[in-house]
Design a protein around this motif. Sequence first.
Motif, PDB file in Angstrom:
ATOM      1  N   SER A  21       0.828  -1.407  -0.074  1.00 14.68           N
ATOM      2  CA  SER A  21       0.112  -0.052  -0.049  1.00 14.68           C
ATOM      3  C   SER A  21       0.897   1.158   0.131  1.00 14.68           C
ATOM      4  O   SER A  21       1.858   1.589   0.771  1.00 14.68           O
ATOM      5  N   GLY A  22       0.486   2.359  -0.764  1.00 14.50           N
ATOM      6  CA  GLY A  22       1.213   3.689  -0.902  1.00 14.50           C
ATOM      7  C   GLY A  22       2.173   3.685  -1.784  1.00 14.50           C
ATOM      8  O   GLY A  22       2.610   4.626  -2.049  1.00 14.50           O
ATOM      9  N   LYS A  45      -3.698   1.945  -2.044  1.00 18.13           N
ATOM     10  CA  LYS A  45      -3.228   3.109  -1.119  1.00 18.13           C
ATOM     11  C   LYS A  45      -4.247   3.165  -0.216  1.00 18.13           C
ATOM     12  O   LYS A  45      -5.600   3.076  -0.165  1.00 18.13           O
ATOM     13  N   GLY A  46      -3.572   3.711   1.011  1.00 24.18           N
ATOM     14  CA  GLY A  46      -4.605   3.789   2.195  1.00 24.18           C
ATOM     15  C   GLY A  46      -5.619   4.633   2.010  1.00 24.18           C
ATOM     16  O   GLY A  46      -5.582   5.853   1.597  1.00 24.18           O
ATOM     17  N   ASN A  69       9.098   9.079   4.620  1.00 26.63           N
ATOM     18  CA  ASN A  69       8.185   9.585   3.810  1.00 26.63           C
ATOM     19  C   ASN A  69       7.127  10.080   5.068  1.00 26.63           C
ATOM     20  O   ASN A  69       6.925   9.677   5.985  1.00 26.63           O
ATOM     21  N   ASN A  99      -6.646  -1.116   1.693  1.00 28.19           N
ATOM     22  CA  ASN A  99      -5.861  -0.676   2.933  1.00 28.19           C
ATOM     23  C   ASN A  99      -6.628   0.410   3.403  1.00 28.19           C
ATOM     24  O   ASN A  99      -7.036   1.202   2.655  1.00 28.19           O
ATOM     25  N   ASN A 126      -4.839  -0.595   8.271  1.00 27.37           N
ATOM     26  CA  ASN A 126      -3.696   0.225   8.746  1.00 27.37           C
ATOM     27  C   ASN A 126      -3.736   0.710  10.045  1.00 27.37           C
ATOM     28  O   ASN A 126      -4.444   1.866  10.295  1.00 27.37           O
ATOM     29  N   LYS A 164      -2.424  -4.543   9.589  1.00 27.35           N
ATOM     30  CA  LYS A 164      -1.056  -4.288   9.425  1.00 27.35           C
ATOM     31  C   LYS A 164      -0.422  -3.208  10.687  1.00 27.35           C
ATOM     32  O   LYS A 164      -0.936  -2.178  10.945  1.00 27.35           O
ATOM     33  N   ILE A 190       5.934  -5.331   8.567  1.00 33.01           N
ATOM     34  CA  ILE A 190       5.740  -3.993   9.200  1.00 33.01           C
ATOM     35  C   ILE A 190       5.550  -2.897   8.491  1.00 33.01           C
ATOM     36  O   ILE A 190       5.937  -2.612   7.378  1.00 33.01           O
ATOM     37  N   ASN A 191       5.039  -1.769   9.038  1.00 31.69           N
ATOM     38  CA  ASN A 191       4.845  -0.436   8.366  1.00 31.69           C
ATOM     39  C   ASN A 191       6.223   0.162   8.791  1.00 31.69           C
ATOM     40  O   ASN A 191       7.372  -0.112   9.339  1.00 31.69           O
ATOM     41  N   SER A 215      11.356   3.454   5.211  1.00 32.48           N
ATOM     42  CA  SER A 215      10.944   2.254   4.579  1.00 32.48           C
ATOM     43  C   SER A 215      12.227   2.124   3.926  1.00 32.48           C
ATOM     44  O   SER A 215      13.303   2.831   3.981  1.00 32.48           O
ATOM     45  N   GLY A 216      12.481   0.791   3.190  1.00 36.21           N
ATOM     46  CA  GLY A 216      13.554   0.708   2.325  1.00 36.21           C
ATOM     47  C   GLY A 216      14.543  -0.513   3.058  1.00 36.21           C
ATOM     48  O   GLY A 216      14.368  -1.001   4.191  1.00 36.21           O
ATOM     49  N   ILE A 241       6.839  -7.481   5.359  1.00 34.75           N
ATOM     50  CA  ILE A 241       7.074  -6.468   4.462  1.00 34.75           C
ATOM     51  C   ILE A 241       8.232  -5.762   5.160  1.00 34.75           C
ATOM     52  O   ILE A 241       8.206  -5.319   6.465  1.00 34.75           O
ATOM     53  N   GLY A 243      11.577  -3.549   3.313  1.00 33.16           N
ATOM     54  CA  GLY A 243      13.181  -3.446   2.499  1.00 33.16           C
ATOM     55  C   GLY A 243      13.204  -4.643   1.561  1.00 33.16           C
ATOM     56  O   GLY A 243      14.514  -5.024   1.358  1.00 33.16           O
ATOM     57  N   GLY A 264       7.186  -2.908  -1.192  1.00 34.97           N
ATOM     58  CA  GLY A 264       7.067  -1.283  -0.960  1.00 34.97           C
ATOM     59  C   GLY A 264       7.919  -0.618  -1.863  1.00 34.97           C
ATOM     60  O   GLY A 264       7.815  -0.055  -3.326  1.00 34.97           O
ATOM     61  N   THR A 265       8.968   0.229  -0.921  1.00 40.62           N
ATOM     62  CA  THR A 265       9.893   0.881  -1.882  1.00 40.62           C
ATOM     63  C   THR A 265      10.494   0.686  -3.132  1.00 40.62           C
ATOM     64  O   THR A 265      10.787   1.539  -3.818  1.00 40.62           O
TER      65      THR A 265
HETATM   66  C1  FMN Z   1       5.588   6.690  -0.148  1.00 42.43           C
HETATM   67  C2  FMN Z   1       4.890   5.683   0.726  1.00 42.43           C
HETATM   68  C3  FMN Z   1       3.505   5.480   1.080  1.00 42.43           C
HETATM   69  C4  FMN Z   1       3.023   4.808   2.011  1.00 42.43           C
HETATM   70  N1  FMN Z   1       1.812   4.819   2.115  1.00 42.43           N
HETATM   71  C5  FMN Z   1       0.937   3.547   2.778  1.00 42.43           C
HETATM   72  C6  FMN Z   1      -0.175   3.601   3.188  1.00 42.43           C
HETATM   73  O1  FMN Z   1      -1.213   4.559   2.590  1.00 42.43           O
HETATM   74  N2  FMN Z   1      -0.801   2.662   3.894  1.00 42.43           N
HETATM   75  C7  FMN Z   1      -0.159   1.705   4.251  1.00 42.43           C
HETATM   76  O2  FMN Z   1      -0.463   0.791   5.356  1.00 42.43           O
HETATM   77  N3  FMN Z   1       1.406   1.775   4.360  1.00 42.43           N
HETATM   78  C8  FMN Z   1       1.991   2.778   3.799  1.00 42.43           C
HETATM   79  N4  FMN Z   1       3.305   2.831   3.285  1.00 42.43           N
HETATM   80  C9  FMN Z   1       4.229   1.777   4.143  1.00 42.43           C
HETATM   81  C10 FMN Z   1       4.387   0.578   3.164  1.00 42.43           C
HETATM   82  O3  FMN Z   1       3.165   0.007   2.706  1.00 42.43           O
HETATM   83  C11 FMN Z   1       5.387  -0.419   3.687  1.00 42.43           C
HETATM   84  O4  FMN Z   1       4.672  -0.847   5.021  1.00 42.43           O
HETATM   85  C12 FMN Z   1       6.507   0.245   4.211  1.00 42.43           C
HETATM   86  O5  FMN Z   1       7.130   1.243   3.281  1.00 42.43           O
HETATM   87  C13 FMN Z   1       7.913  -0.693   4.651  1.00 42.43           C
HETATM   88  O6  FMN Z   1       8.008  -1.550   3.255  1.00 42.43           O
HETATM   89  P1  FMN Z   1       9.129  -1.141   2.210  1.00 42.43           P
HETATM   90  O7  FMN Z   1      10.435  -1.286   3.057  1.00 42.43           O
HETATM   91  O8  FMN Z   1       9.196  -2.409   1.218  1.00 42.43           O
HETATM   92  O9  FMN Z   1       8.822  -0.084   1.581  1.00 42.43           O
HETATM   93  C14 FMN Z   1       3.756   3.812   2.473  1.00 42.43           C
HETATM   94  C15 FMN Z   1       5.038   3.889   2.098  1.00 42.43           C
HETATM   95  C16 FMN Z   1       5.442   4.385   1.309  1.00 42.43           C
HETATM   96  C17 FMN Z   1       7.090   4.635   0.982  1.00 42.43           C
END
Ligand code: FMN
Length: 305
Positions: A21-22, A45-46, A69, A99, A126, A164, A190-191, A215-216, A241, A243, A264-265
């Motif tokens: 999501s996102g 997207k949330g 972010n 989400n 979320n 989540k 994780i978020n 994130s990442g 989830i 990175g 995600g990222t």
């Molecule tokens: C730009 C951006 C927007 C995000 N928006 C949401 C969101 O709307 N709802 C949600 O549950 N997580 C959101 N996330 C979190 C991601 O879904 C994810 O949990 C988090 O980035 C960790 O994973 P990653 O390291 O693979 O990015 C967002 C992350 C980023 C980078």
Amino acid sequence: MVDLSTNIGCVRLANPILAASGTFGFGREMSLFQDLSGLGGICAKGLTLLPRIGNPPPRVAETASGLLNSVGLQNPGLEAFLREDLPFLQTLGCRIIVNIAGHSTDEYLEICRRLDQTPVDAIELNLSCPNVKEGCMLIGSNARLTERLVAEVRKVTAKPLWAKLTPNVTSITDMAASAEAGGADAVVLINTLLGLAIDYRTRRPVLRNNTGGLSGPAIKPVALRMVAEAYRAVRIPIIGIGGIMNGADVLEFLIAGASAVEIGTANLISPTACHDILNQVKNLAETEGIARISDYTGTLELWNP
Ligand SMILES: Cc1cc2nc3c(=O)[nH]c(=O)nc-3n(C[C@H](O)[C@H](O)[C@H](O)COP(=O)(O)O)c2cc1C
């Protein structure tokens, strides 16, 4: 041929790769680059009940091996989603996970009542956004509130519920256990981790919201640790989830205890990341002689202290 299918409770996924999501919008832009029917699913997207314009810019900043972010849940609101985005998502041929975020229990309930009447495959609650002032992470960092919220939502929808969770807590196992006790069908870990980036010249935070969610790749070891801990604390499936950038990362999450993963990222670096990672998973499992991808789940062997 590796059997890539996996089950998250009653939701069967063709493979364990979900877009997070996102980072994938509602699939529209990403569909220009690839056929999305090959993915396990898309987490949209949330969504909130009413449209949100999100936080003022700047709201993203690159950090060492990561991204900070504070988008602040910018989204078109539930009605516009149901009217314009859900019909499009339904054409894509993969699972649709919605989400949702609320500033109160009532908002979560109202959204879930509406989604119950739609063809979405699962609702991702979320409970973990660090970039809004009310609800979300406030609920998700309190075990009692988490259990109560999930239990209330459980009463108004028969849809599978994925909770989540936020890593910004002392005990992830307590939070996962309370989501399970409330009736969640799965937990998503994780978020983002709450962080701060500073510009030494201005002596101000880089993000206009001051803090943001990290994130990442920087957060992968934290996420892996939390998935491994939660795997020993709950019986419901875990979606990992944090990175994930390649196929080897996916296998690490499965071994830690995840039944599926979200990307995600990595989508922000390459719009075909999900497909590329899926192909890598397939090749790695074939090389390892694994017949079913689900055989990896929870096979971590910890060292004796
Ligand atoms: C730009 C951006 C927007 C995000 N928006 C949401 C969101 O709307 N709802 C949600 O549950 N997580 C959101 N996330 C979190 C991601 O879904 C994810 O949990 C988090 O980035 C960790 O994973 P990653 O390291 O693979 O990015 C967002 C992350 C980023 C980078």
